[in-house]
Design an enzyme around this catalytic site. Structure first.
Site, short mmCIF file in Angstrom:
data_model
loop_
_atom_site.label_atom_id
_atom_site.label_comp_id
_atom_site.label_asym_id
_atom_site.label_seq_id
_atom_site.Cartn_x
_atom_site.Cartn_y
_atom_site.Cartn_z
N ARG A 170 0.83 -1.20 0.00
CA ARG A 170 0.00 0.00 0.00
C ARG A 170 0.87 1.26 0.00
O ARG A 170 1.98 1.25 0.51
CB ARG A 170 -0.92 0.00 1.22
CG ARG A 170 -1.92 -1.14 1.23
CD ARG A 170 -2.83 -1.06 2.44
NE ARG A 170 -3.87 -2.08 2.41
CZ ARG A 170 -4.84 -2.18 3.32
NH1 ARG A 170 -4.89 -1.32 4.34
NH2 ARG A 170 -5.74 -3.14 3.22
N ASP A 183 5.21 -4.71 -13.73
CA ASP A 183 3.81 -4.36 -13.51
C ASP A 183 3.50 -2.97 -14.08
O ASP A 183 2.95 -2.12 -13.39
CB ASP A 183 3.47 -4.42 -12.02
CG ASP A 183 1.97 -4.44 -11.76
OD1 ASP A 183 1.22 -4.82 -12.68
OD2 ASP A 183 1.55 -4.05 -10.65
#
EC number: 2.7.11.-
Length: 558
Positions: free
Chosen positions: A77, A191
């Site tokens: 996060r 990613d």
């Protein structure tokens, strides 16, 4: 009396020793932690990275409250925070605890990331490795992500125009090219997606959330990551990575192609709200790639056709190359960057103010772009060499033709001294043939852009050279024939003057000629031959001309 000092001295020495070590003769935890911090500081002296404590970062993010949460990715996060010591606004990424590296391994990777410095990469400014906590501290980018601007724009914001989208794609390709080609060792993004491309206030993109993985042995596009865990996002991940975890530099190129398609179409990489055959962006676009007439239908409707059709065709061609099924068929990101540099240039009425000559490492990109626009491809250098050779050869051939014409003029003169009527017929036939030869060649039709490239760089150069050679040789032959005919006219005038003298001589030798003709009647063809005395075998001269004997006899009798 004297025993107390003796026993007290050894006792004090022993107690000092027990303070430094525990029962197992090991350093205390506080001392071990202090030594590790000292080692970290010494290793970080070569970089500009700062070492933060967990308490500092917890204070900066208000103890990692939900209101400070910016997003969540494949590695953890991200929270927005403000450093109490400096007041700097930062983005704190709290990594997942599962599969944690050891402290030294994590530190080595972070120090390697700290050396990456590029305008299109989010800058890492520090880290925290306190206990089992692993946190990274980045510069805060206030403009939001590309996904926010494309798919979730604010109500009061204008949509991005075409030029801005191509500039974002070009700058993002520059950042990815830095990771692939400039970083040592190379870094596989793993990613890449629209939500990981952050935009500053000037819409300059910065790649984030890259690089926390070691790279295995290999070079070039065969560089592979050691981790077998698939960390990509469905819709962006390359097929070979999704199926078997095979991650290479070309896997990043595939993901970049998906992002480029998002910029072109305004669609999400994966949209479950659309019909089944349109949910996956690449699957929806694949059939359209084969039909260039449908390319305008792919453009984002919010653009309202305010873009260059040529630029759209080029962008779609680049994206189609990037999302090829086979990794080997995809271009290098460096070639993609070069191609996008053209599309991101300032334009006037959809046409770039300057047209660069693009140079690609891989021929596949050059071939793909040449199918859509001939302005991006310059003629091969071999053609220039062939043009020079053809011009030289044409000069040599013209000189040879002039020599042949000079020889034929002498023969031409001899023939006309013997027979006037045959030359008049020859002149008429030659004039007719020249009229047919002087017809200009049909012009090359280059109205079709897709066809003009093929004509210009494969066929027309050779055809034009051949036609030029033929026309030049024809014109030189025509001029030579004219000069020869003029010379013949002057010679014929001289022949007429000497005709009277010849008639007198013929009258004296009349009897001798009649005897010669009578003797020649014994031949099979009853004819007299006049030889030009030329054994060269040339078509223009050296042939035998025959005059019927009876015609000669009649002329003599007269």
């Amino acid at each position: 009396m004297h025993c107390f000092p003796c026993f007290s001295s050894p006792k004090n020495k022993k107690s000092s020793t027990t303070n430094e070590t525990n029962d197992n003769n090991e350093p205390k935890p506080d001392d071990r932690r202090r030594a590790e911090e000292t080692e970290e500081i010494e290793q970080s002296e070569g970089t500009s990275l700062k070492i933060f404590t967990f308490r500092e970062l917890a204070t900066a993010t208000k103890n990692f409250r939900q209101e400070c949460l910016l997003g969540e990715g494949g590695f953890g996060r991200v929270y927005k925070g403000t450093l109490k010591s400096t007041g700097q606004v930062v983005a704190v990424k709290q990594l997942d605890k599962h599969g944690l590296h050891g402290n030294k391994e994590f530190q080595a990777e972070v120090l390697s990331l700290g050396q990456l410095d590029h305008p299109n990469l989010v800058k890492l400014i520090g880290y925290c490795a306190d206990g089992d906590q692993r946190l990274l501290v980045y510069d805060y980018i206030s403009g939001g992500s590309l996904q926010d601007h494309l798919h979730e724009p604010k109500a009061d914001s204008d949509p991005m125009d075409w030029t801005t989208r191509m500039q974002i794609a070009y700058a993002a390709a520059q950042g990815l090219d830095y990771l692939h080609d400039k970083a040592n060792p190379p870094v596989i993004y793993r990613d890449l997606k629209a939500s990981n491309i952050l935009l500053d206030d000037d819409f300059s993109p910065k790649l984030s959330d890259f690089g926390l993985h070691k790279l295995g042995p290999g070079t070039g596009d065969k560089m592979m990551a050691l981790s077998s865990r698939v960390m990509g996002t469905y819709g962006y991940s390359a097929p070979e990575y999704t199926r078997g975890g095979n991650l290479t530099l070309k896997s990043d190129v595939y993901s970049f192609g998906v992002v480029l398609l998002e910029l072109i179409t305004g669609r999400r990489a994966l949209d479950t709200t659309r019909p089944n055959d349109e949910q996956n962006l690449v699957s929806w676009a694949q059939p359209i790639f084969r039909d260039p007439k449908r390319y305008p239908d792919m453009a984002d409707p919010v653009l309202e056709n305010k873009f260059s059709e040529r630029g759209l065709n080029q962008a779609v061609a680049i994206a189609s190359m990037c999302v090829q099924e086979e990794a080997s068929a995809r271009p290098l990101i460096s070639d993609v960057m070069v191609a996008l540099s053209f599309l991101s240039m300032p334009t006037e009425d959809g046409i770039p103010t300057t047209v660069p000559i693009l140079s690609f490492k891989d021929k596949s990109m050059s071939i793909a772009l040449s199918r859509h626009d001939s302005n991006l491809v310059s003629p091969p250098p071999e053609l220039a060499t062939e043009d020079d050779k053809s011009s030289t050869s044409s000069g040599e051939e013209s000189s040879l033709e002039s020599e042949k014409e000079s020889v034929s003029k002498n023969e031409y003169k001899k023939k006309h001294e013997e027979e006037d009527s045959s030359m008049e017929s020859d002149d008429e036939s030659d004039s007719n043939s020249e009229h047919e030869k002087d017809q200009p060649p049909k012009p090359i039709d280059e109205k079709n852009q897709a066809q003009s490239l093929k004509i210009k760089y494969r066929y027309s150069w050779e055809d034009i050279d051949v036609n030029d050679e033929r026309l030049s040789s024809k014109s030189s032959q025509k001029s030579n024939d004219e000069s020869t005919s003029s010379r013949y006219d002057s010679d014929r005038d001289q022949d007429e003057k000497g005709k009277e003298e010849e008639e007198e001589e013929e009258a004296e030798e009349k009897h001798t000629h009649i005897e010669h003709i009578d003797s020649s009647k014994t031949d099979d063809d009853q004819s007299v031959y006049f030889d030009n005395d030329d054994d060269s075998g040339d078509d223009n001269g050296g042939s035998l001309h025959r005059i019927k004997s009876d015609v000669a006899i009649d002329s003599i009798k007269e």
